[in-house]
Write an enzyme that holds these catalytic residues in place. Structure first.
Site, mmCIF file in Angstrom:
data_model
loop_
_atom_site.group_PDB
_atom_site.id
_atom_site.type_symbol
_atom_site.label_atom_id
_atom_site.label_comp_id
_atom_site.label_asym_id
_atom_site.label_seq_id
_atom_site.Cartn_x
_atom_site.Cartn_y
_atom_site.Cartn_z
ATOM 1 N N TYR A 144 0.930 -1.089 0.076
ATOM 2 C CA TYR A 144 -0.051 0.018 -0.127
ATOM 3 C C TYR A 144 0.843 1.200 -0.045
ATOM 4 C CZ TYR A 144 -3.262 3.646 1.640
ATOM 5 O OH TYR A 144 -4.126 4.504 1.608
ATOM 6 N N ASP A 239 9.375 2.801 -0.862
ATOM 7 C CA ASP A 239 8.435 3.407 0.118
ATOM 8 C C ASP A 239 8.941 2.898 1.357
ATOM 9 O OD1 ASP A 239 6.552 3.887 1.640
ATOM 10 O OD2 ASP A 239 4.798 3.166 0.259
ATOM 11 N N LYS A 267 5.836 9.734 8.509
ATOM 12 C CA LYS A 267 5.632 9.156 10.012
ATOM 13 C C LYS A 267 6.703 9.796 11.059
ATOM 14 C CE LYS A 267 2.897 5.211 8.412
ATOM 15 N NZ LYS A 267 1.769 5.609 8.980
#
Length: 427
Positions: A144, A239, A267
């Site tokens: 994802y 990613d 994050k």
């Protein structure tokens, strides 16, 4: 204190917010029932609006690597906020954050800040297409990368040369430019590049997929991705929104000694505030406006509060040997869990790297998302609700990674294992 305040508030929320939540996984759809609402959080614990406390293994889905509301970060945010909350003009902390990322991640020569992981991956894909002058990309089933149209695509049928829209509102023409292949399947990847290599701008990959639980590459698989993209003149995009600055200074690429062309972050570098970043080779990054023809912008990019929080968090990790401490905590937790589940005699798989982990109720080897989907989902639901009832909050989905923070103590972990034992005895 009155009970069921969360249930009452959720009923109100559903009237004014689609599904009552601002991100789908928060709705507890994968486990049934209703979510609780948080009043406050500190250290390793969160407290709901009914006053119940939980040991938390979500940490805002990864950013809170020091724990919730660490004083050093909260104080720094307060100091910076007094000088201004947002400028829309360059400020020194943006440069400091860029330099920190470049210092810590050898593959990154230049970096641009943005506001989310989705924005980072979306921008990296556009940049890769602009640099290579090619349209197609390769992603992996179960990885994802946020909810942009080019990446919200599921595996198609047959030879996997065309993806299928994974959401209403994603045009089929967009999906046709995304080739979706199984993770850890070198043969299919080689076939796709043999057929489409000259049209492929990039491979984008969660180097350790962490949105299907936590899946690890087979030996040599990530090296193959590097080699095949170089062979065909495509770019390799890692990613590392989830793994970056959580598994060490250079993330997975540091652990695996690999050099992608572009990397995406988020994050941890925001300290719990909205943030994203993408960076890599200077010749690729210089295709971005205002230097080059690939347009990307953001009003709040490099927000001073997010930069201050992230820099403070990174400084604390470095100053206190944080990554080594996190790995020790993770190893302590893993050792106790293996002993507990071995005594229970039930099938399971436990994947962990550093402070990231996932427990699967299956005896299958976890190679890709197909294996994840075949675990005992009913058992997971019972386990989740049993743990929540006893004050341990795990991800409300069997497809998500758990996170340990520096605020967790060995006592927290041992208490969690005790709860696991009590719950498993009843299901």
């Amino acid at each position: 204190m009155p009970q069921n305040l969360s249930s009452k508030l959720f009923a109100v929320a559903k009237e004014v917010i689609p599904g009552g939540v601002n991100s789908p996984v928060r709705a507890f759809k994968n486990v049934g029932g209703e979510p609780f609402f948080v009043r406050r959080a500190k250290g390793s614990r969160i407290e709901d609006i009914d006053g119940k406390s939980y040991i938390d293994y979500i940490g805002s889905w990864g950013p809170n690597i020091l724990g919730h509301a660490p004083n050093v970060v909260a104080n720094r945010i307060h100091e910076v906020a007094k000088e201004g909350i947002s400028f829309g003009i360059p400020h020194p902390a943006e440069v400091e954050m860029a330099q920190k990322i470049i210092d810590w991640v050898p593959s990154v020569e230049k970096v641009r800040m943005c506001n989310s992981g989705t924005e980072a991956t979306m921008s990296a894909i556009r940049l890769a297409r602009g640099f290579t002058k090619r349209d197609k990309i390769v992603k992996f089933n179960g990885c994802y990368h946020g909810h942009s149209d080019s990446l919200l695509v599921a595996a198609g049928s047959g030879a996997l040369t065309h993806g299928e829209p994974d959401s209403a509102g994603v045009p089929r023409d967009f999906a046709n430019l995304t080739i979706v292949v199984p993770y850890n399947d070198p043969e299919t990847l080689e076939k796709v590049f043999a057929e489409e290599g000259e049209n492929i701008a990039a491979i984008i990959v969660e180097s350790y997929p962490a949105n299907a639980g936590l899946v690890f590459p087979k030996p040599g698989y990530l090296t193959l991705l590097r080699e095949i993209t170089q062979r065909y003149g495509s770019l390799l995009i890692f990613d590392e929104v989830m793994t970056g600055f959580r598994l060490g200074k250079a993330g997975v690429q540091g652990l695996e000694n690999l050099t992608p062309d572009l990397s995406c972050f988020g994050k941890v570098i925001g300290g719990g505030l909205p943030v994203g970043a993408f960076g890599g080779r200077a010749d690729v990054m210089d295709m971005l406006a205002p230097v080059g023809p690939v347009y990307q912008a953001g009003t709040l990019s490099g927000n001073p509060l997010a930069m201050a929080a992230g820099l403070t968090q990174l400084h604390e990790l470095e100053k206190n040997s944080g990554f080594a401490r996190l790995d020790r905590l993770g190893a302590h937790f893993e050792s106790g869990l293996h002993q507990l589940l071995a005594e229970k005699g039930m099938p399971y798989r436990f994947n962990r790297v550093g402070s990231m982990f996932c427990l699967y109720f299956t005896d299958r080897e976890i190679v890709n998302v197909d294996d994840v989907m075949k675990q005992d989902l009913d058992l997971f639901k019972k386990f989740f609700w049993g743990c929540l009832d006893k004050g341990v909050y795990l991800a409300p989905s069997p497809y998500e990674t758990g996170f340990i923070s520096l605020a967790h103590t060995e006592s927290d972990l041992d208490d969690t294992l005790t709860v696991f034992q009590e719950v498993l005895q009843k299901i």
